[in-house]
Design a protein around this motif. Structure first.
Motif, PDB file in Angstrom:
ATOM      1  N   TYR A  23       0.827  -1.208   0.000  1.00 40.95           N
ATOM      2  CA  TYR A  23       0.000   0.000   0.000  1.00 40.95           C
ATOM      3  C   TYR A  23       0.863   1.262   0.000  1.00 40.95           C
ATOM      4  N   ASP A  57      -2.537  -6.616   0.283  1.00 39.67           N
ATOM      5  CA  ASP A  57      -1.365  -5.800   0.571  1.00 39.67           C
ATOM      6  C   ASP A  57      -0.869  -5.953   2.007  1.00 39.67           C
ATOM      7  N   ASP A  75       1.444  -1.470   8.746  1.00 38.20           N
ATOM      8  CA  ASP A  75       0.559  -1.556   7.584  1.00 38.20           C
ATOM      9  C   ASP A  75      -0.444  -0.422   7.692  1.00 38.20           C
ATOM     10  N   ASP A 123      -2.614   0.685   5.575  1.00 38.85           N
ATOM     11  CA  ASP A 123      -3.826   0.600   4.754  1.00 38.85           C
ATOM     12  C   ASP A 123      -5.027   0.338   5.665  1.00 38.85           C
ATOM     13  N   ASN A 154      -8.153  -1.713   4.555  1.00 34.01           N
ATOM     14  CA  ASN A 154      -8.075  -3.171   4.469  1.00 34.01           C
ATOM     15  C   ASN A 154      -7.535  -3.792   5.748  1.00 34.01           C
TER      16      ASN A 154
END
Length: 743
Positions: free
Chosen positions: A277, A316, A578, A580, A583
């Motif tokens: 991402y 991702d 992460d 993102d 998601n």
């Protein structure tokens, strides 16, 4: 006149070579075609290539439109008789010290020249595909895979199978509803179509569970909901996350880093079907956890020419944890994310892998954190992964694959209970890859958290003090340790933990490190028909021997090694960056306590790949399949009775000389319902249950090798120190004459 002397000898050798060439050409051309026409009325089925859901009429919603485009389908070819055996002998010799071929790796071009299907047969097959209107995109350098595209109607007309739309529990899919068929004349050189469906393999990671058992009180402890916490206390019980600094302490990476062995000059390729991402997440992770000081570390994303850049999708989160934890274990190495977009019929990660191993320059280490059970993967897909890993091993590439997150119930990923018998990950069950399983730490079960974790974090957010005793990762109520800690009762059966209110509410599920024998379950669950009897499994490799405990089952057993992979059931899990949030990620700002957290063998595989990068740096050469060395070292360490000094139950009292830590407490049993390899409460494994209560599947730990954790976890410093020195005579490229290719 007859030539004399040397001229006579030279002429004789030319005639002999010409004769051998002609015979080799005849032997390598196996398609018995008379004239130019292939008899399309004499057909053979390519068995074992239909998904279970496609055989269930309940899900069928009818044929897809004939004009539906299908891109990048893969046709796997089949070598002439005897050539496969020759390749197996060569790869074995490449990994046998003292053999003339030891570590004399091939390039993709050399591999294809020696082991490809003949040019004549390949031309016949491509001509046949094109005669049905299909487009040939590429025939790969290995001479074993043809990439082609076309429409659903052209596929139906060519391979005599329809693609239908399926509605499987609310999810729409397409899949072939019968096994493909081809003309009998082509069968000697065609293994099958890799995939004619859009069911995708799953990433092998799990989100953090927000509860675990307090062994002191027997109460179910619950962490604050929302984002995972880094370290906190709830009702006197500690939840402790794992960071790169903790990993370095526990598995003895720290001495290697201090000595300059950080993976410099090494490239680790992680296989994905997505990009990350935000590449800055990798940098944030390294900066936060003190890895950025290793200046040679780098991250890049590549997309082979014969596929489409996938951009960013919901996988991702898998991609970013793979690149971050490969870097955590080898912070000085280059992490190369190789990705391709999924097509309607082909997993993008497979396209990336195919292109990668057929390039002129191939990274020495590959990590794969996706999986599908052998039975559902299909006969041709299973054969394709075997062929690609075999080629990789011949090129000196070390392939690490996550063993799975479902215990021995590989076909029941993310299910509330095992239904379909014992199955392993088809991506990990070949003889040419390292299958990496999952462990948890046993300190919470033993009530010794304070022994192993500092009450304050270091500047690199690390608090582990030493190696920690390990148990198999297992979130299921069927696990003996969890059930005994929670209730003191048996895990399974009518009165077991799995049938208690707490067990049913919180611990029904298959989340556990995976292991078991290759071969696919022989059982078929009512309404699903998982196996269909078409799956035979991979034979036991010659190197999987000599270690106490290895089953005499004749098949490849998983896993080989294991590393920490838990997602919180005993209070431990990994932290990663992460960002993102759409998601499931979390902002990578502030303290790591607010970042993403999780577990799964997805973490273990890239970490083990990173450790291999340290080996390669130290030896100065690529190693191919590391398993022969692993098992030889384990055999020496465990001997005939096991190693008391390297038994993981000793925790921080294990010997400083251990290469592997033998994990002997716990199991990967998961709860099981139905009658397919589901065991009675009072029976031993192998006794099938007809009870309607929740029972269990296998396997437990034992001394030496076991199907729960393989040969155990690893002391990275000692593995590097004990790795055999490279042979001084090793040279690049096989010097033996190459047999003709049918040109």
């Amino acid at each position: 006149m007859r030539p004399s002397g040397d001229r006579f000898l030279a002429a004789s050798l030319v005639l002999l070579a010409s004769s051998l060439t002609m015979r080799a050409q005849v032997a390598s051309t196996v398609i018995p075609v008379s004239g130019t026409q292939i008899d399309e009325t004499r057909l053979v089925a390519l068995a074992g290539n239909t998904r279970s859901a496609a055989r269930n009429p309940e899900y069928d919603r009818g044929p897809v439109d004939d004009d539906l485009p299908l891109e990048h389908m893969l046709l796997l070819l089949q070598r002439p008789e005897g050539r496969d055996a020759e390749l197996e002998r060569l790869v074995d010799a490449m990994h046998t010290p003292g053999a003339p071929e030891f570590h004399r790796w091939l390039t993709a071009q050399e591999f294809g020249a020696r082991f490809r299907v003949s040019d004549a047969d390949t031309a016949t097959i491509t001509d046949w595909l094109e005669s049905h209107g299909l487009t040939i995109n590429r025939t790969y350098a290995n001479g074993m895979l043809i990439d082609f595209s076309g429409s659903a109607g052209q596929v139906r007309e060519t391979f005599h199978t329809e693609l239908h739309t399926l509605d499987v529990h609310g999810e729409r899919h397409i899949a072939n509803v019968t096994d493909p068929m081809i003309p009998a004349a082509l069968a000697p050189a065609v293994r099958g179509i890799v995939s004619l469906n859009d069911f995708r393999p799953h990433g092998l990671h799990k989100e953090v569970v927000h509860s675990h058992v307090d062994v002191k009180s027997g109460r179910l402890m619950t962490a604050p909901q929302g984002t995972p916490e880094y370290a906190f206390t709830e009702h006197g019980e500690t939840f402790q996350a794992v960071t790169p600094g903790d990993l370095a302490t526990i598995y003895s990476l720290t001495p290697l880093f201090a000595s300059g062995t950080t993976g410099q000059g090494q490239t680790i390729a992680v296989i994905e079907d997505t990009n990350v991402y935000a590449p800055v997440d990798w940098s944030t992770f390294r900066n936060t956890f003190g890895l950025a000081k290793y200046k040679t570390g780098a991250f890049t994303q590549v997309h082979p020419a014969n596929c489409t850049n996938p951009g960013v999708n919901a996988d991702d989160g898998e991609a970013i944890l793979d690149v971050e934890y490969a870097s955590a274990a080898a912070p000085g190495s280059t992490i190369e994310l190789a990705s391709c977009a999924d097509t309607r019929t082909t997993f993008g990660g497979l396209l990336a892998l195919v292109n990668l191993v057929n390039m002129s320059t191939v990274p020495a280490i590959v990590s794969i954190s996706y999986g599908e059970c052998e039975a559902e993967n299909g006969a041709t897909a299973n054969a394709t992964y075997k062929a690609l890993y075999q080629q990789a091993a011949a090129e000196g590439v070390s392939v690490f694959v996550a063993s799975g997150d479902e215990g021995a119930a590989g076909c029941d990923a993310d299910a509330p209970s095992a239904l379909h018998g014992i199955n392993v990950n088809g991506f990990a069950s070949t003889a040419y890859n390292v299958a990496v399983g999952g462990t948890d730490f046993g300190d919470t079960y033993a009530g010794t958290n304070g022994t192993y974790w500092s009450s304050t974090d270091s500047s690199a957010d690390a608090s582990a003090k030493s190696y920690i005793n390990e148990i198999p990762w297992n979130d299921s109520c069927a696990g003996a340790l969890l059930s005994s800690a929670a209730t003191g009762s048996a895990a399974y059966g009518a009165n077991g933990f799995c049938n208690s209110a707490t067990g049913r509410d919180y611990y029904l599920g298959t989340s556990a490190g995976s292991g078991g024998p290759s071969g696919c379950s022989s059982g078929v669950a009512t309404g699903f028909g998982i196996t269909g009897g078409s799956c035979k499994g991979n034979a036991k490799p010659s190197w999987q021997a000599g270690v106490l405990g290895i089953p005499s089952d004749g098949v490849r057993d998983l896993p080989d090694v294991s590393l920490f992979a838990a997602n919180g059931v005993w209070g431990h899990y990994y932290i990663y960056c992460d960002s993102d949030t759409a998601n499931g990620g979390a902002p990578c700002t502030g303290a790591p306590s607010g970042w993403s957290g999780g577990g799964g063998t997805s973490f273990a595989a890239p970490i083990m790949a990173g450790i291999q990068a340290l080996v390669n740096q130290k030896t100065g050469t690529r190693q191919g399949n590391p398993n022969p060395v692993y098992y030889k070292l384990a055999a020496a360490e465990y001997g005939q009775a096991g190693s008391a000094s390297c038994n993981s139950t000793k925790g921080n009292a294990v010997s400083a000389a251990c290469v592997f830590y033998d994990i002997t407490k716990g199991d990967i049993d998961v709860n099981c319902t139905g009658g397919t390899e589901c065991y009675r409460p009072s029976g031993a494994n192998g006794v099938l249950s007809t009870s309607s209560t929740v029972n269990k599947t296998a396997y437990g730990t034992t001394t030496g090798y076991d199907l729960a954790t393989g040969i155990g976890s690893v002391n990275a410093s000692n593995l590097v120190a004990n790795w055999p020195a490279p042979a001084k005579t090793a040279k690049k490229g096989i010097q033996n004459p190459k047999p003709p290719t049918g040109k």
